[in-house]
Motif scaffolding. Structure first.
Motif, short mmCIF file in Angstrom:
data_model
loop_
_atom_site.label_atom_id
_atom_site.label_comp_id
_atom_site.label_asym_id
_atom_site.label_seq_id
_atom_site.Cartn_x
_atom_site.Cartn_y
_atom_site.Cartn_z
N UNK A 166 4.89 10.16 -2.16
CA UNK A 166 4.41 11.23 -2.44
C UNK A 166 2.81 11.11 -1.72
N UNK A 167 2.00 10.11 -1.95
CA UNK A 167 0.83 10.10 -1.43
C UNK A 167 0.67 9.91 -0.14
N UNK A 168 1.68 9.43 0.77
CA UNK A 168 1.93 9.34 2.26
C UNK A 168 2.75 10.47 2.83
N UNK A 169 2.97 11.48 1.98
CA UNK A 169 3.88 12.20 2.43
C UNK A 169 5.10 11.90 3.33
N UNK A 170 5.92 10.74 2.67
CA UNK A 170 6.89 9.98 3.26
C UNK A 170 8.19 10.73 2.96
N UNK A 218 0.97 -1.23 0.06
CA UNK A 218 0.03 0.00 0.25
C UNK A 218 0.76 1.17 0.14
N UNK A 219 2.07 1.30 -0.23
CA UNK A 219 2.87 2.43 -0.19
C UNK A 219 4.07 2.44 0.64
N UNK A 220 4.65 3.58 0.97
CA UNK A 220 5.71 3.62 1.47
C UNK A 220 6.01 5.09 2.47
N UNK A 221 6.41 4.92 3.59
CA UNK A 221 6.37 6.08 4.39
C UNK A 221 8.01 6.39 4.51
N UNK A 222 8.89 5.61 4.33
CA UNK A 222 10.21 6.12 4.55
C UNK A 222 10.95 4.91 3.76
N UNK A 223 11.77 5.62 2.80
CA UNK A 223 13.14 4.86 2.17
C UNK A 223 14.41 5.26 2.51
N UNK A 224 15.24 4.13 3.05
CA UNK A 224 16.27 4.58 3.45
C UNK A 224 17.52 3.86 2.68
N UNK A 225 18.21 4.59 1.70
CA UNK A 225 19.35 4.19 0.86
C UNK A 225 20.47 4.21 1.57
N UNK A 226 20.80 2.83 2.40
CA UNK A 226 21.91 2.78 3.11
C UNK A 226 23.05 1.71 2.42
N UNK A 227 22.52 1.00 1.71
CA UNK A 227 23.32 0.00 1.06
C UNK A 227 24.45 0.94 0.24
N UNK A 248 15.65 3.20 -6.68
CA UNK A 248 14.55 3.00 -5.79
C UNK A 248 13.62 4.17 -5.45
N UNK A 249 14.19 5.53 -5.75
CA UNK A 249 13.56 6.62 -5.15
C UNK A 249 12.61 6.33 -6.45
N UNK A 250 12.81 6.63 -7.74
CA UNK A 250 12.09 6.76 -8.87
C UNK A 250 10.78 5.73 -8.79
N UNK A 251 11.31 4.40 -8.32
CA UNK A 251 10.23 3.35 -8.33
C UNK A 251 9.29 3.49 -6.98
N UNK A 252 9.54 4.20 -6.08
CA UNK A 252 8.71 4.18 -4.88
C UNK A 252 8.20 5.57 -4.62
N UNK A 253 8.39 6.53 -5.30
CA UNK A 253 8.07 7.87 -5.33
C UNK A 253 6.64 8.04 -5.34
N UNK A 254 5.82 7.25 -5.88
CA UNK A 254 4.37 7.56 -6.13
C UNK A 254 3.73 7.44 -4.92
#
Length: 221
Positions: A123-127, A72-81, A114-120
């Protein structure tokens, strides 16, 4: 509503420390790292979904994006790798260009993809997006030119993303030296052991996530 986070490089170091803290706060976690054997016990411990693979692999990134969509979407993406590059750390005059090209795929292109893939969903969840940077992105340290160049590029991608996506918080975080396998590979186990543990950076990240300050570059110091 339960919040969902995707953390890359989550089987050890800062990724693992942050995953444990978020799990304790009730977050639903999607965790990825290259080593399935190291990632599975972490996921079992935290009740998280583990998807092992290399973030530089487009097929693996598609799997991660589908998993995010299914939840259902994402609130936080952490690009740590992140990769270190050539070891021992070489000067730029002799840096192997094929290694540098691969390093840019891991440290710059994979986070952006990953940002491009999860951005929608973000945006929707003001993540929020957290991109783990380094002081090597802004300092002239001998031997760190290849790695530092990738982190400088990640910083600028983050900077522009923040300007383009006002509904998504974007922080690029310099955690400082941490006692990690990567630092030990770069400078030796003895010197790395004198650095603070990655868990000391977690309060800074949790404060960002909780208080949602303006997008920007953040240093633990």
């Amino acid at each position: 509503m339960t919040k969902t986070a995707l953390i890359t490089g989550a089987s050890r170091g800062l990724g693992l420390a942050l995953a444990r803290a978020l799990a304790a706060d009730g977050w639903r976690l999607l965790l990825t790292a290259r080593g399935a054997d190291a990632l599975k016990p972490v996921a079992d411990e935290l009740g998280a979904l583990a998807l092992a693979g290399d973030v530089a692999d487009p097929v693996h990134r598609d799997r991660l994006a589908r998993a995010v969509h299914d939840r259902g979407g994402l609130d936080l993406l952490v690009n740590n790798a992140s990769g270190l590059g050539a070891v021992p750390l070489p000067p730029l005059a002799s840096y192997p260009l094929d290694v540098l090209e691969s390093l840019f795929r891991t440290n710059v292109l994979a986070p952006l993809a990953l940002i491009q893939a999860t951005l929608p969903g973000l945006r929707e969840r003001r993540g929020a997006v957290v991109n783990i940077s380094s002081d090597a992105a802004v300092g002239a340290y001998e031997g760190w030119g290849g790695y530092g160049a990738t982190k400088a590029a990640l910083d600028q991608l983050s900077n522009v993303l923040a300007a383009e996506e006002p509904d998504v918080a974007v922080w690029w975080v310099d955690p400082g030296e941490m006692n990690t396998v990567m630092l030990a590979d770069a400078v030796g186990a003895g010197e790395a052991a004198a650095a603070p543990g990655p868990e000391t950076v977690v309060p800074t990240l949790l404060r960002l996530i909780a208080t949602r300050p303006a997008s920007g570059r953040v240093s633990r110091a």
